[in-house]
Enzyme design. Structure first.
Site, PDB file in Angstrom:
ATOM      1  N   ALA A  62      17.461  56.272  46.922  1.00 21.27           N
ATOM      2  CA  ALA A  62      16.755  55.941  48.170  1.00 21.27           C
ATOM      3  C   ALA A  62      17.505  54.913  49.011  1.00 21.27           C
ATOM      4  CB  ALA A  62      15.347  55.447  47.847  1.00 21.27           C
ATOM      5  N   GLY A  63      18.312  54.052  48.376  1.00 16.00           N
ATOM      6  CA  GLY A  63      19.114  53.078  49.132  1.00 16.00           C
ATOM      7  C   GLY A  63      20.116  53.783  50.028  1.00 16.00           C
ATOM      8  N   HIS A  64      20.835  54.755  49.474  1.00 19.54           N
ATOM      9  CA  HIS A  64      21.797  55.514  50.271  1.00 19.54           C
ATOM     10  C   HIS A  64      21.086  56.262  51.404  1.00 19.54           C
ATOM     11  CE1 HIS A  64      23.951  55.533  46.215  1.00 19.54           C
ATOM     12  NE2 HIS A  64      24.840  54.964  47.005  1.00 19.54           N
TER      13      HIS A  64
HETATM   14  P1  AMP Z   1      27.929  53.101  46.590  1.00 18.92           P
HETATM   15  O1  AMP Z   1      27.711  54.571  46.501  1.00 18.92           O
HETATM   16  O2  AMP Z   1      27.316  52.326  45.484  1.00 18.92           O
HETATM   17  O3  AMP Z   1      29.366  52.746  46.856  1.00 18.92           O
HETATM   18  O4  AMP Z   1      27.145  52.620  47.884  1.00 18.92           O
HETATM   19  C1  AMP Z   1      27.338  53.239  49.123  1.00 18.92           C
HETATM   20  C2  AMP Z   1      26.640  52.423  50.169  1.00 18.92           C
HETATM   21  O5  AMP Z   1      25.252  52.330  49.860  1.00 18.92           O
HETATM   22  C3  AMP Z   1      27.164  50.978  50.252  1.00 18.92           C
HETATM   23  O6  AMP Z   1      27.251  50.601  51.616  1.00 18.92           O
HETATM   24  C4  AMP Z   1      26.102  50.197  49.523  1.00 18.92           C
HETATM   25  O7  AMP Z   1      26.011  48.850  49.947  1.00 18.92           O
HETATM   26  C5  AMP Z   1      24.854  50.980  49.892  1.00 18.92           C
HETATM   27  N1  AMP Z   1      23.772  50.742  48.948  1.00 18.92           N
HETATM   28  C6  AMP Z   1      23.824  50.828  47.602  1.00 18.92           C
HETATM   29  N2  AMP Z   1      22.638  50.469  47.060  1.00 18.92           N
HETATM   30  C7  AMP Z   1      21.813  50.163  48.093  1.00 18.92           C
HETATM   31  C8  AMP Z   1      20.456  49.727  48.188  1.00 18.92           C
HETATM   32  N3  AMP Z   1      19.705  49.532  47.110  1.00 18.92           N
HETATM   33  N4  AMP Z   1      19.938  49.513  49.404  1.00 18.92           N
HETATM   34  C9  AMP Z   1      20.695  49.709  50.530  1.00 18.92           C
HETATM   35  N5  AMP Z   1      21.977  50.129  50.515  1.00 18.92           N
HETATM   36  C10 AMP Z   1      22.535  50.345  49.305  1.00 18.92           C
END
Ligand code: AMP
Length: 283
Positions: A32-34
């Site tokens: 959900a963050g992504h």
């Molecule tokens: P990652 O796939 O972990 O490299 O993350 C890709 C993007 O998603 C990066 O900009 C992270 O900062 C963002 N991201 C990861 N987790 C979260 C979260 N819980 N809430 C908001 N953005 C997130």
């Protein structure tokens, strides 16, 4: 959803491109963050492209590159649901045509890269800046969105883009959390049920510290000790400025709080799983 796997697909996309595009770079295993980043990007641009690439240059030798969860089918379904317009799925050769051991580098300045996560993951931010710069060169998006959860990362990406004259607007979207406060992360999947329960303490401690600091009590070591006692191994728990990542000394606390320029940063390990979080402090 338009798929880009290679340079031919990318050229076709560039030729058809008329609108303002936002890029949301990810390493997949979407949660959900992504998806909140995609929705945030949809407010800023006409169309949104998501990239999924597990970038080898940002993993240390003993880190989880090989084990990093790769869940493409589920990711595609989520991206369709949220209405992403394009999905960029490069292979390693497309990103690093001469290979990762013979590639040109992007070096994060030591003053910002050797603190916080950089102090515990040598070379990590060089790898992040290298891949993000390559993604920006290939896609040339008007907008890019990163998560506040990785605060130092988004700060360095903005710094690097400004320093290398990259022409785009970079935005930061708020952290999405589970109901118990734990920041969502692909690495949470590594936690067993007991560790997962304990992990929520990280955010609870940040909130407690936030209250204490607002009341002028600067004692991060009590939180450190208590988290260590509960079973966390702390990499850092530090109070720094949001604007320039500089440490905030006791006598600067009030001014930094008043200026809205104070943030608590934490990284802790539970077993082999490394968790990070941060919280803005306001008066
Ligand atoms: P990652 O796939 O972990 O490299 O993350 C890709 C993007 O998603 C990066 O900009 C992270 O900062 C963002 N991201 C990861 N987790 C979260 C979260 N819980 N809430 C908001 N953005 C997130």
């Amino acid at each position: 959803m338009f798929y880009i796997y290679n340079h031919d697909d990318l050229s076709a996309w560039h030729q058809a491109k008329k609108e303002r595009w936002a890029l949301v770079p990810t390493m997949g295993n979407l949660h959900a963050g992504h998806l909140s980043l995609v929705r945030y990007a949809q407010q800023l641009a006409d169309k949104v492209m998501v990239s999924i690439f597990v970038n080898p240059t940002q993993f240390g030798a003993n880190e989880d590159f090989a084990d990093y969860p790769r869940t493409l089918a589920a990711d595609e379904a989520l991206l369709r649901e949220v209405g992403a317009d394009a999905l960029f799925l490069p292979d390693e050769k497309m990103i690093y045509p001469f290979g990762t051991s013979a590639c040109c580098g992007v070096t994060a300045p030591a003053a910002f890269a050797n603190i916080l996560c950089g102090a515990h993951r040598p070379g990590h931010f060089d790898g992040v800046l290298n891949v993000v710069t390559r993604l920006f060169h290939l896609i040339r998006p008007e907008v890019a969105v990163f998560g506040e959860k990785d605060y130092q990362q988004q700060w360095l990406i903005k710094y690097c883009a400004a320093d290398l004259h990259q022409q785009l607007d970079i935005h930061t979207a708020p952290t999405v959390r589970a109901a118990d406060g734990l920041a969502l992360s692909s690495r949470n999947a590594y936690l067993n049920p007991e560790a997962r329960r304990l992990a929520s303490q990280l955010y609870a401690h940040l909130q407690r510290q936030k209250e204490a600091l607002r009341n002028g009590i600067y004692d991060v070591s009590s939180s450190k000790n208590s988290l260590e006692y509960q079973g966390f191994k702390l990499d850092y728990l530090e109070l720094r400025r949001s604007s320039n990542l500089r440490l905030i000394e006791v006598d600067e606390l009030e001014e930094a709080l008043q200026a809205g320029d104070a943030r608590l940063f934490i990284a802790a390990r539970l077993g082999h799983t490394r968790l990070i979080d941060n919280l803005e402090l306001t008066k």
